[in-house]
Design an enzyme around this catalytic site. Structure first.
Site, mmCIF file in Angstrom:
data_model
loop_
_atom_site.group_PDB
_atom_site.id
_atom_site.type_symbol
_atom_site.label_atom_id
_atom_site.label_comp_id
_atom_site.label_asym_id
_atom_site.label_seq_id
_atom_site.Cartn_x
_atom_site.Cartn_y
_atom_site.Cartn_z
ATOM 1 N N ASN A 7 24.993 -36.782 -60.746
ATOM 2 C CA ASN A 7 24.618 -37.699 -59.925
ATOM 3 C C ASN A 7 26.034 -38.318 -59.186
ATOM 4 O O ASN A 7 26.566 -39.145 -60.016
ATOM 5 C CB ASN A 7 23.567 -38.767 -60.594
ATOM 6 C CG ASN A 7 23.527 -39.786 -59.594
ATOM 7 O OD1 ASN A 7 23.621 -39.836 -58.348
ATOM 8 N ND2 ASN A 7 23.109 -41.053 -60.061
ATOM 9 N N LYS A 9 26.456 -40.632 -57.027
ATOM 10 C CA LYS A 9 26.016 -42.078 -56.335
ATOM 11 C C LYS A 9 26.897 -42.004 -55.245
ATOM 12 O O LYS A 9 26.795 -41.096 -54.271
ATOM 13 C CB LYS A 9 26.768 -43.075 -57.709
ATOM 14 C CG LYS A 9 26.088 -42.733 -58.826
ATOM 15 C CD LYS A 9 26.483 -43.794 -59.878
ATOM 16 C CE LYS A 9 26.194 -43.451 -61.281
ATOM 17 N NZ LYS A 9 25.972 -44.457 -62.247
ATOM 18 N N HIS A 93 15.940 -43.900 -60.247
ATOM 19 C CA HIS A 93 17.155 -44.218 -60.815
ATOM 20 C C HIS A 93 17.492 -45.736 -61.285
ATOM 21 O O HIS A 93 17.001 -46.562 -60.389
ATOM 22 C CB HIS A 93 18.404 -43.765 -60.062
ATOM 23 C CG HIS A 93 19.789 -43.690 -60.923
ATOM 24 N ND1 HIS A 93 20.436 -44.824 -61.004
ATOM 25 C CD2 HIS A 93 20.297 -42.635 -61.384
ATOM 26 C CE1 HIS A 93 21.360 -44.407 -61.750
ATOM 27 N NE2 HIS A 93 21.358 -43.236 -62.133
ATOM 28 N N GLU A 95 19.626 -47.795 -60.936
ATOM 29 C CA GLU A 95 20.255 -48.590 -59.869
ATOM 30 C C GLU A 95 19.458 -48.872 -58.645
ATOM 31 O O GLU A 95 19.431 -49.937 -58.127
ATOM 32 C CB GLU A 95 21.518 -47.803 -59.335
ATOM 33 C CG GLU A 95 22.636 -47.792 -60.473
ATOM 34 C CD GLU A 95 23.899 -46.618 -60.486
ATOM 35 O OE1 GLU A 95 23.833 -45.881 -59.408
ATOM 36 O OE2 GLU A 95 24.528 -46.668 -61.458
ATOM 37 N N GLU A 164 17.537 -42.806 -69.196
ATOM 38 C CA GLU A 164 18.744 -43.386 -68.931
ATOM 39 C C GLU A 164 18.680 -44.861 -69.229
ATOM 40 O O GLU A 164 18.399 -45.656 -68.474
ATOM 41 C CB GLU A 164 19.117 -43.345 -67.446
ATOM 42 C CG GLU A 164 19.215 -41.933 -66.822
ATOM 43 C CD GLU A 164 20.258 -41.755 -66.102
ATOM 44 O OE1 GLU A 164 21.319 -40.983 -65.995
ATOM 45 O OE2 GLU A 164 19.987 -42.546 -64.828
ATOM 46 N N GLY A 170 27.313 -46.219 -66.779
ATOM 47 C CA GLY A 170 28.525 -46.802 -65.975
ATOM 48 C C GLY A 170 29.442 -47.427 -66.861
ATOM 49 O O GLY A 170 30.330 -48.236 -66.197
ATOM 50 N N SER A 210 26.700 -42.824 -69.532
ATOM 51 C CA SER A 210 28.017 -42.434 -70.101
ATOM 52 C C SER A 210 28.361 -41.019 -70.775
ATOM 53 O O SER A 210 29.143 -41.103 -71.919
ATOM 54 C CB SER A 210 28.584 -43.970 -71.029
ATOM 55 O OG SER A 210 28.613 -44.827 -69.899
HETATM 56 C C1 PEP Z 1 23.704 -41.940 -63.635
HETATM 57 O O1 PEP Z 1 24.476 -42.168 -62.714
HETATM 58 O O2 PEP Z 1 22.775 -41.570 -63.828
HETATM 59 C C2 PEP Z 1 24.857 -42.172 -65.085
HETATM 60 C C3 PEP Z 1 24.121 -41.977 -66.132
HETATM 61 O O3 PEP Z 1 25.996 -42.496 -64.792
HETATM 62 P P1 PEP Z 1 27.185 -42.551 -65.831
HETATM 63 O O4 PEP Z 1 27.259 -40.996 -66.459
HETATM 64 O O5 PEP Z 1 28.357 -42.885 -65.092
HETATM 65 O O6 PEP Z 1 27.191 -43.437 -66.906
#
Ligand code: PEP
Length: 248
Positions: A7, A9, A93, A95, A164, A170, A210
């Site tokens: 992803n 972003k 998601h 975010e 998630e 992040g 992460s």
């Molecule tokens: C994500 O954007 O779904 C995500 C898990 O980001 P990151 O791997 O940077 O934590």
């Protein structure tokens, strides 16, 4: 087979997307897995062109509106995403839920739009740090899943789930393989109840938060973890290839 999904972003415009794909060297095991990239909607066309005919990388859109067209400035529809080359759509998601206030009801309407236009929804669920501290992981992820299930299962068609935990996205904090397995197990039981074990077994549950090349192998080995959804570590072609390699 594992699902390795990147992803991006709000990173990588069309030029950087082209560069990513021209330097991406997927490992020999890539064909045994499902490899997905979610560029920004503006970079989707560049990804389609740069990916060429390599069927090992499939593309998705990070967000869609629930309507097919209309006066929704700044939004894109599932039909447009499909026409532009997306096969998958991220929905819900964290975010989107937390920064943009997306509700469970809106998530369901987006799932319906994705399905109407032949996009495979990848539905994200996950608890915040406060909810985890309050011991509410199961309650939160099941509430989010239960809100989406009628739309996901109302007609045939494939879908994926992604667990998630918001506190791990992040931040460099990763759920342990045991934390991931516990949440995935909760989701799997609910899918088994709702779909029956046979159809449920065809719904991959990805872990996201992460994930990096050096922790991906342990997470992918955890019970009920069928793949990973990766933000930061998917932006670099070498690191993305290493994530696919970890799925061996
Ligand atoms: C994500 O954007 O779904 C995500 C898990 O980001 P990151 O791997 O940077 O934590």
């Amino acid at each position: 087979m594992a699902v390795i999904a990147g992803n991006w972003k709000m990173h990588h415009g069309p030029g950087a997307t082209q560069q990513f794909f021209s330097s991406l060297v997927l490992p020999a095991n890539a064909g045994a897995h499902e490899v997905l990239v979610f560029p920004t909607s503006l970079s989707l066309a560049a990804a389609v062109a740069a990916r060429g005919r390599d069927p090992r990388v499939q593309l998705g859109i990070q967000n869609i509106h629930w309507e097919d067209k209309g006066a929704f400035t700044g939004e894109v529809s599932a039909a447009m995403a499909r026409e532009a080359g997306a096969a998958f759509a991220l929905v819900g998601h964290s975010e989107r839920r937390h920064l943009f206030g997306e509700t469970d009801d809106e998530v369901s309407r987006k799932i319906a739009a994705a399905k109407r236009h032949g996009l495979v929804p990848v539905v994200c669920v996950g608890e915040t740090l406060d909810e985890r501290r309050q011991g509410r992981v199961e309650e939160v992820v099941l509430r989010q899943l239960d809100a989406a299930l009628p739309t996901l299962t109302g007609s045939d068609g494939r879908f994926l789930l992604a667990y998630e935990p918001v506190w791990a996205i992040g931040t460099g904090e990763t759920a342990t393989p045991d934390d991931a397995a516990a949440a995935h197990g909760t989701l799997r039981v609910r899918l088994d109840e709702a779909l029956g074990p046979s159809r449920s077994s065809r719904v991959p549950i990805l872990y996201g938060g992460s994930v990096k090349p050096d922790n991906a192998r342990d997470l992918l080995a955890a019970r009920d973890v069928d793949g990973v959804l990766v933000g930061g570590a998917s932006l670099d072609a070498g690191s993305f290839a290493a994530l696919v390699e970890a799925a061996a």
